[in-house]
Enzyme design. Structure first.
Site, mmCIF file in Angstrom:
data_model
loop_
_atom_site.group_PDB
_atom_site.id
_atom_site.type_symbol
_atom_site.label_atom_id
_atom_site.label_comp_id
_atom_site.label_asym_id
_atom_site.label_seq_id
_atom_site.Cartn_x
_atom_site.Cartn_y
_atom_site.Cartn_z
ATOM 1 N N VAL A 188 9.057 4.505 12.258
ATOM 2 C CA VAL A 188 8.355 5.682 12.798
ATOM 3 C C VAL A 188 7.903 5.326 14.208
ATOM 4 O O VAL A 188 7.255 4.295 14.423
ATOM 5 C CB VAL A 188 7.158 6.064 11.907
ATOM 6 C CG1 VAL A 188 6.328 7.160 12.566
ATOM 7 C CG2 VAL A 188 7.643 6.507 10.534
ATOM 8 N N ASN A 205 -3.105 -2.534 -2.626
ATOM 9 C CA ASN A 205 -2.640 -1.736 -3.771
ATOM 10 C C ASN A 205 -3.701 -0.741 -4.233
ATOM 11 O O ASN A 205 -3.400 0.422 -4.509
ATOM 12 C CB ASN A 205 -2.243 -2.662 -4.918
ATOM 13 C CG ASN A 205 -0.824 -3.177 -4.754
ATOM 14 O OD1 ASN A 205 0.132 -2.465 -5.026
ATOM 15 N ND2 ASN A 205 -0.683 -4.392 -4.265
ATOM 16 N N CYS A 216 2.978 -11.973 -1.325
ATOM 17 C CA CYS A 216 2.147 -13.100 -1.769
ATOM 18 C C CYS A 216 3.002 -14.161 -2.452
ATOM 19 O O CYS A 216 2.565 -15.308 -2.611
ATOM 20 C CB CYS A 216 1.046 -12.607 -2.709
ATOM 21 S SG CYS A 216 0.142 -11.204 -2.030
ATOM 22 N N ARG A 246 3.280 10.341 -9.647
ATOM 23 C CA ARG A 246 2.771 10.466 -11.025
ATOM 24 C C ARG A 246 1.855 11.680 -11.164
ATOM 25 O O ARG A 246 1.721 12.239 -12.252
ATOM 26 C CB ARG A 246 2.011 9.203 -11.434
ATOM 27 C CG ARG A 246 2.960 8.048 -11.683
ATOM 28 C CD ARG A 246 2.238 6.734 -11.905
ATOM 29 N NE ARG A 246 3.177 5.647 -11.705
ATOM 30 C CZ ARG A 246 2.898 4.500 -11.110
ATOM 31 N NH1 ARG A 246 1.690 4.266 -10.654
ATOM 32 N NH2 ARG A 246 3.826 3.587 -10.959
ATOM 33 N N ALA A 288 0.824 -1.214 0.000
ATOM 34 C CA ALA A 288 0.000 0.000 0.000
ATOM 35 C C ALA A 288 0.859 1.266 0.000
ATOM 36 O O ALA A 288 0.568 2.234 -0.721
ATOM 37 C CB ALA A 288 -0.930 -0.002 1.220
ATOM 38 N N TYR A 294 -15.109 -17.533 -25.569
ATOM 39 C CA TYR A 294 -15.098 -18.987 -25.712
ATOM 40 C C TYR A 294 -14.217 -19.432 -26.869
ATOM 41 O O TYR A 294 -14.344 -18.950 -27.987
ATOM 42 C CB TYR A 294 -16.521 -19.541 -25.939
ATOM 43 C CG TYR A 294 -16.500 -20.927 -26.553
ATOM 44 C CD1 TYR A 294 -15.879 -21.971 -25.872
ATOM 45 C CD2 TYR A 294 -17.032 -21.171 -27.811
ATOM 46 C CE1 TYR A 294 -15.790 -23.240 -26.436
ATOM 47 C CE2 TYR A 294 -16.951 -22.441 -28.388
ATOM 48 C CZ TYR A 294 -16.321 -23.469 -27.702
ATOM 49 O OH TYR A 294 -16.225 -24.707 -28.260
ATOM 50 N N SER A 345 8.725 -2.655 -1.244
ATOM 51 C CA SER A 345 7.845 -3.239 -2.274
ATOM 52 C C SER A 345 7.989 -4.752 -2.387
ATOM 53 O O SER A 345 8.140 -5.299 -3.474
ATOM 54 C CB SER A 345 8.167 -2.646 -3.648
ATOM 55 O OG SER A 345 7.592 -1.397 -3.775
#
Ligand SMILES: Cc1cc2nc3c(=O)[nH]c(=O)nc-3n(C[C@H](O)[C@H](O)[C@H](O)COP(=O)(O)OP(=O)(O)OC[C@H]3O[C@@H](n4cnc5c(N)ncnc54)[C@H](O)[C@@H]3O)c2cc1C
Length: 563
Positions: free
Chosen positions: A88, A314, A44, A23, A13, A435, A40
């Site tokens: 922190v 994310n 997973c 950005r 996050a 399909y 980063s």
């Protein structure tokens, strides 16, 4: 004026929020403060590195182009200052600054912000079980845990491991260790693994885990970690059994890491997560929060939930990053509870409400259906999927679970969009999905589930779940069981519950073999219960009034069978 954005936490996050902020504002002064040494991390992916699916550790930290996302990368590519191994320690809201400490040098400093984003993630639940501090007891949450488990794998000294908890991480840890040649026992306190599934589907998963050599014990807790010279030697269960092992992985869930927010007197929710609005803004307008440290709304119940998932982290980070720069311009609507997990060759996924969850929230008038059918045509190597769909009384799709050897992910993704779009069965029965034989049957498995549901809702099919059938047998009830397959199929595999084998093609001429009482309970099935459904249609037309189809057929049957 240059905006000062400070992000606490630099994994999913936090890094996403910082990148999004950059950005949108080339000139903002953006700092990530990250306690861990890495940035980063693809957490997973940890189980797959532990299990040897890939061997280059840096792949957990790389961009798609193969560049490690370290502080140099963040500075050069994104003009973001990333302070790693820096914790922190407090947030001073009135001064709008955070205090932090370099964990190597112990040096302390303050960093001022205009907007702060908290993305501190989650902590593992670690109850005070005696012996939990022994060497050999670990979690699988951090890169350090991953390095440790990988070193255990590579050293090949540990022969047996116990995984405590049969959730997503527990099951993935089980696979990783079992595939590494370690005999794994999963110990789960509740009566099933993967509690996002209904029990009968979870039991299919457990059967698959056992078929792969893992032991799965459900309904029993851990009392103690037994040690020898400070090292783990075994895990003692509540019934006194000791499972000898040199490794134990605690995977009994996580809780929000929200202590900083609590100490800064931000509002927390009932799961201890930071309360945020749809802008990911906390109770302080200058502070946003995202990821595993927050609570978000369920898009189904509207209630806040704790949903520690990587995709959500994310997405939330992206919204927090944009709002920190642009003001509150974008929103995050919440979760429909979508998740998926690989279990050896199997996959298990769920979105929306399971039947158990529907019961828990007191949803009235819902209907469920189970579908067992292939994910592709037979000539393309079809694999059977077993899924369960749930609709509310307006026939709106509210839940979908799927397990099996085939492409579960496609099913869950389609269902998740149907739930988010608030689609009804009538919307899905004619859905135009992609399909071609390499990818799906002409009518996709998910759409087939909707067709079965429609038959059920129109009263054309009366279903009975495998669990209900099993409970009837346990209670000594004796419905007439009709297996509509052919003798060669029966020879290969059968339940052995007193069923009569009457191939569908012979049924019309063998009605005399059925109970004389046309009101007697008859339960029809076959491998997947398509022929079971056709048997029901025939019998109804011939005046039998109490005919049911065992939903999902033998493929959905998780209980012992004769062959
Ligand atoms: C083994 C494993 C497998 C998973 N598999 C899946 C999956 O298949 N699908 C899925 O959706 N999700 C999965 N998840 C969950 C997913 O990884 C998390 O939801 C996601 O990482 C959360 O991101 P986050 O940024 O909120 O928190 P984290 O990734 O935990 O990052 C938080 C960061 O904050 C830092 N931090 C904490 N406190 C401080 C402080 N005081 N100061 C500075 N920094 C601090 C920490 O060092 C940490 O790196 C998995 C998780 C694990 C562990």
């Amino acid at each position: 004026m240059t905006k000062k954005i400070v992000v606490i936490g630099g994994s999913a996050a936090g890094a996403k929020a910082a990148a999004k902020a950059r950005r949108l504002d080339e000139f903002a002064d953006i700092t990530i403060i990250q306690k861990a040494p890495d940035l980063s991390m693809a957490s997973c992916g940890y189980p797959y590195y532990v299990g040897g699916v890939f061997n280059d550790r840096s792949q957990l930290l790389c961009t798609p182009a193969g560049v490690v996302r370290d502080p140099v990368f963040f500075q050069k590519a994104k003009k973001i200052t990333a302070l790693v191994e820096t914790e922190v320690t407090s947030i001073n809201r009135s001064e709008k600054q955070v205090c932090c400490r370099n964990l190597k040098t112990r040096e302390e400093r303050t960093v001022v912000y205009d907007k702060l984003i908290i993305a501190t993630g989650a902590r593992a639940n670690m109850p005070p079980i005696p012996g939990i501090d022994l060497i050999g007891v670990t979690t699988l949450l951090s890169m350090a845990d991953t390095d440790y488990l990988r070193s255990v794998r590579d050293a090949q000294q540990v022969k047996r491991a116990v995984v405590i908890g049969g959730g997503l991480i527990g099951v993935e840890a089980c696979e990783a260790l079992q595939e590494s040649g370690i005999q794994v026992t999963v110990v789960e306190a509740v009566d099933q693994v993967l509690t996002f599934l209904d029990r009968e589907l979870a039991q299919l998963v457990e059967n698959h885990m056992r078929a792969k050599g893992a032991r799965v014990l459900t309904g029993i807790g851990v009392k103690e970690f037994v040690g020898e010279n400070g090292r783990l030697a075994g895990v003692k269960l509540a019934d006194g059994t000791v499972l000898e092992c040199g490794l134990a992985v605690m995977a009994i869930g996580v809780r929000p890491n929200s202590e900083l927010a609590r100490e800064a007197r931000l509002t927390l929710g009932k799961f201890g997560g930071i309360t945020v609005d749809t802008h990911m803004q906390t109770s302080d307008p200058d502070i946003y929060a995202a990821g595993d440290c927050v609570e978000i709304p369920s898009r189904i119940t509207g209630e806040p939930v704790f949903a520690p998932m990587g995709d959500l982290a994310n997405l939330e980070g992206r919204v927090a990053g944009e709002n920190a720069i642009c003001g509150n311009t974008v929103t995050f609507p919440g979760t429909v509870h979508t998740g998926i997990c690989k279990v050896f060759d199997y996959a298990a996924g769920s979105t929306g409400l399971s039947e158990k969850a529907a019961e828990r929230i007191g949803l009235a008038g819902y209907t469920t259906v189970v579908n067992a059918s292939p994910d592709k045509p037979g000539f393309m190597g079809a694999k059977i999927l077993i899924s369960k769909m749930l609709v509310d009384r307006e026939q709106r799709i509210l839940g979908y679970q799927c397990v099996g050897l085939g492409d579960v992910s496609r099913q869950i993704a389609t269902a998740a969009m149907a739930i988010q779009g608030q689609l009804k069965i009538s919307d899905v029965v004619n859905a135009d999905l992609p399909y071609a034989p390499p990818f799906s049957p002409a009518i996709d498995h998910f759409v087939t589930a909707a067709h079965i549901m429609q038959n059920k809702l129109k009263g054309r099919m009366t279903g009975i779940g495998v669990r209900e059938v099993w409970e009837k047998i346990q209670a000594g009830e004796k419905p007439f069981f009709l297996d509509g397959r052919n003798p060669n199929e029966y020879e290969e595999m059968h339940l052995g519950i007193g069923e009569a084998l009457i191939p569908l093609g012979a049924l019309r001429s063998r009605l005399a073999d059925l109970p004389a009482d046309k009101n007697a309970e008859i339960v029809c099935f076959c491998k997947i219960s398509l022929r079971g459904y056709e048997a029901e249609c025939i019998l109804r037309a011939h005046g039998y009034t109490n005919v049911k189809v065992m939903e999902g057929g033998i493929m959905a049957w998780p209980y012992p069978r004769k062959k």
